[in-house]
Scaffold this motif. Structure first.
Motif, PDB file in Angstrom:
ATOM      1  N   GLY A   1      31.037 -18.856   4.066  1.00 54.27           N
ATOM      2  CA  GLY A   1      31.034 -18.083   2.706  1.00 54.27           C
ATOM      3  C   GLY A   1      31.913 -17.108   3.061  1.00 54.27           C
ATOM      4  N   ALA A   2      31.755 -15.944   2.021  1.00 57.69           N
ATOM      5  CA  ALA A   2      32.797 -14.823   2.214  1.00 57.69           C
ATOM      6  C   ALA A   2      32.124 -13.480   1.868  1.00 57.69           C
ATOM      7  CB  ALA A   2      34.045 -15.292   1.473  1.00 57.69           C
TER       8      ALA A   2
ATOM      9  N   VAL B   1      27.169 -11.962   9.544  1.00 60.20           N
ATOM     10  CA  VAL B   1      27.228 -13.631  10.307  1.00 60.20           C
ATOM     11  C   VAL B   1      26.312 -13.251  11.379  1.00 60.20           C
ATOM     12  CG1 VAL B   1      28.568 -15.227  11.748  1.00 60.20           C
ATOM     13  CG2 VAL B   1      29.757 -14.324   9.937  1.00 60.20           C
ATOM     14  N   ASN B   2      26.078 -11.967  12.110  1.00 63.94           N
ATOM     15  CA  ASN B   2      25.149 -11.917  13.221  1.00 63.94           C
ATOM     16  C   ASN B   2      23.839 -11.915  12.512  1.00 63.94           C
ATOM     17  OD1 ASN B   2      26.950 -11.460  15.203  1.00 63.94           O
ATOM     18  ND2 ASN B   2      27.172  -9.263  14.974  1.00 63.94           N
TER      19      ASN B   2
ATOM     20  N   ASP C   1      31.196 -31.210   7.705  1.00 66.03           N
ATOM     21  CA  ASP C   1      30.615 -30.747   8.737  1.00 66.03           C
ATOM     22  C   ASP C   1      30.239 -29.237   8.393  1.00 66.03           C
ATOM     23  OD1 ASP C   1      30.831 -32.818  10.448  1.00 66.03           O
ATOM     24  OD2 ASP C   1      32.847 -32.310  11.039  1.00 66.03           O
ATOM     25  N   ARG C   2      31.052 -28.663   7.504  1.00 71.84           N
ATOM     26  CA  ARG C   2      30.570 -27.148   7.028  1.00 71.84           C
ATOM     27  C   ARG C   2      29.540 -27.133   6.372  1.00 71.84           C
ATOM     28  NH1 ARG C   2      30.722 -23.520   3.320  1.00 71.84           N
ATOM     29  NH2 ARG C   2      31.290 -25.173   1.788  1.00 71.84           N
TER      30      ARG C   2
ATOM     31  N   ASP D   1      31.042 -18.632  11.350  1.00 73.03           N
ATOM     32  CA  ASP D   1      29.809 -18.642  12.382  1.00 73.03           C
ATOM     33  C   ASP D   1      30.524 -18.761  13.955  1.00 73.03           C
ATOM     34  OD1 ASP D   1      30.075 -21.183  12.691  1.00 73.03           O
ATOM     35  OD2 ASP D   1      27.974 -21.602  12.092  1.00 73.03           O
ATOM     36  N   GLU D   2      29.646 -19.037  14.868  1.00 78.02           N
ATOM     37  CA  GLU D   2      30.033 -18.920  16.155  1.00 78.02           C
ATOM     38  C   GLU D   2      30.764 -20.508  16.354  1.00 78.02           C
ATOM     39  OE1 GLU D   2      25.997 -20.329  16.414  1.00 78.02           O
ATOM     40  OE2 GLU D   2      26.906 -18.722  15.410  1.00 78.02           O
ATOM     41  N   ARG D   3      30.346 -21.388  15.647  1.00 77.26           N
ATOM     42  CA  ARG D   3      30.985 -22.623  15.613  1.00 77.26           C
ATOM     43  C   ARG D   3      32.194 -22.848  15.045  1.00 77.26           C
ATOM     44  NH1 ARG D   3      25.665 -26.951  15.131  1.00 77.26           N
ATOM     45  NH2 ARG D   3      24.437 -25.857  16.891  1.00 77.26           N
TER      46      ARG D   3
END
Length: 401
Positions: free
Chosen positions: A126-127, A154-155, A11-12, A119-121
């Protein structure tokens, strides 16, 4: 040594593919944040890393050039396993990393600190990491600032995704305008033709008022027909060279160049010859680039993984055109590696393939081909596999574009 794999790995990688990112074109998006992270931490190096099925892509960096490395070599592969920061105070004394090229050779790194890009999910895409040749001690204030920087990365990824989706919708609207224009041209042509007939017969019937009215219909119809032609031409003549929108489109030549840029290094590092040939006449015809790099790139990475040094990976691409039908992109990826048994081919096509080691000892994750199959099905395409164990494997995908 095998690296750990997140429990939600399939899923990732699907989620990462939804961002449809061009890893080679993101440096400017995050360059300021990479530099800020290094300044905050007081380290020589900082990296913004995204991790797909096979590779870690350092999409923006400070202190090092942007790079790609096998996932099994990346410290950030451990970082994405958790919720919090991952720190290694001395890479030279950690058996997981002390034999890695970046520890044994230039730049001879010792210290690592990384934080997942979640992320929001809830998926770690990553890093963000900071690294140095010397030991560092990061205060709680510094780590809090680095977490804020990671959140901003992430934003920005979220914004890029939103822009991508908006551009896709606009592209769909453009295509819809073309369909509408095509739909109205036929009826309008009929109206004008009928008006012409009535006009020619009208004087014989002394229908002056009707004739005047029909002339107005004809004039209005012609105006609408011209408007439809304007929509179809989109302000350029059909004889001109097709224009590429770099945000949403590719052509065969650009796709070839991008794939060589992204995966040529991976092939060279292993000593595998990578060639890409494009066939047919439509080399400059634009088509939607939606997830094409993710699909084809995973096939290339998989082929390199299972091909021995001095072997070769050959890719062929062409656009298949049929009158009144959507264009189809055909891609063939062939290698002279270990090959696949009929049972293994069936596993892949059924979505149940298990992970295997590559010819160079590369860690297998079992998700690269599963991701390809998932994306191809989602794009209403097809995938075929032919292979002779010990001789070759040939993957053929066809995608409507």
């Amino acid at each position: 040594m095998s690296i750990p794999i997140p429990s939600n790995e399939f899923d990732r990688v699907i989620r990462l593919s939804e961002y449809d990112l061009d890893y080679t074109d993101l440096e400017s998006q995050f360059k300021d944040l990479a530099k800020l992270a290094a300044k905050v931490a007081g380290t020589e190096i900082s990296l913004v890393n995204l991790i797909d099925s096979f590779s870690q892509w350092s999409v923006s960096t400070h202190g090092l050039p942007t790079m790609q490395m096998p996932r099994e070599d990346a410290v950030c592969s451990y970082t994405i396993m958790g919720e919090e920061a991952f720190e290694v105070k001395d890479l030279t004394k950690d058996e997981r990393f002390n034999n890695k090229f970046y520890v044994k050779d230039d730049p001879n790194l010792t210290y690592y600190w990384g934080i997942p890009l979640k992320d929001e999910r809830g998926f770690n895409l990553g890093a963000l990491c900071v690294m140095d040749k010397n030991f560092k001690e990061l205060s709680p204030e510094k780590t809090d600032l680095l977490k804020i920087i990671a959140d901003e990365i992430v934003n920005r990824l979220k914004i890029l995704l939103s822009i991508q989706q908006l551009k896709s919708k606009m592209s769909d609207m453009k295509q819809n305008n073309k369909r509408v224009a095509h739909d109205i041209r036929g009826p309008l042509g009929g109206i004008i033709g009928l008006a012409q007939v009535i006009k020619e017969q009208g004087k014989d019937n002394s229908l002056d008022e009707v004739l005047e009215f029909i002339q107005l219909i004809q004039k209005s119809g012609k105006s609408l027909l011209e408007l439809a032609d304007d929509i179809l031409s989109e302000n350029f003549q059909e004889t001109q060279k097709p224009q590429i929108n770099p945000h949403t489109e590719l052509n065969l030549e650009l796709l070839k160049e991008k794939l060589l840029d992204m995966y040529g290094v991976q092939a060279k590092q292993k000593g595998v010859g990578l060639t890409i040939d494009i066939e047919g006449k439509d080399l400059e015809l634009p088509f939607n680039k939606n997830k094409l790099v993710q699909v084809i790139g995973n096939l290339i990475s998989n082929a390199i993984k299972f091909t021995s040094s001095s072997g070769k990976v050959e890719l062929k691409m062409q656009l298949l055109n049929k009158e009144n039908e959507q264009n189809t992109l055909e891609v063939q990826v062939k290698d002279n590696g270990v090959g696949l048994s009929p049972e293994k081919i069936d596993e892949i096509l059924q979505g149940g393939a298990k992970s295997l080691k590559g010819t160079g000892g590369e860690t297998g994750y079992g998700f690269g081909l599963a991701l390809v199959r998932h994306l191809v099905i989602g794009m209403s395409g097809t995938m075929e596999i032919k292979s002779v164990p010990g001789e070759y494997s040939l993957f053929t995908i066809k995608l409507p574009v």
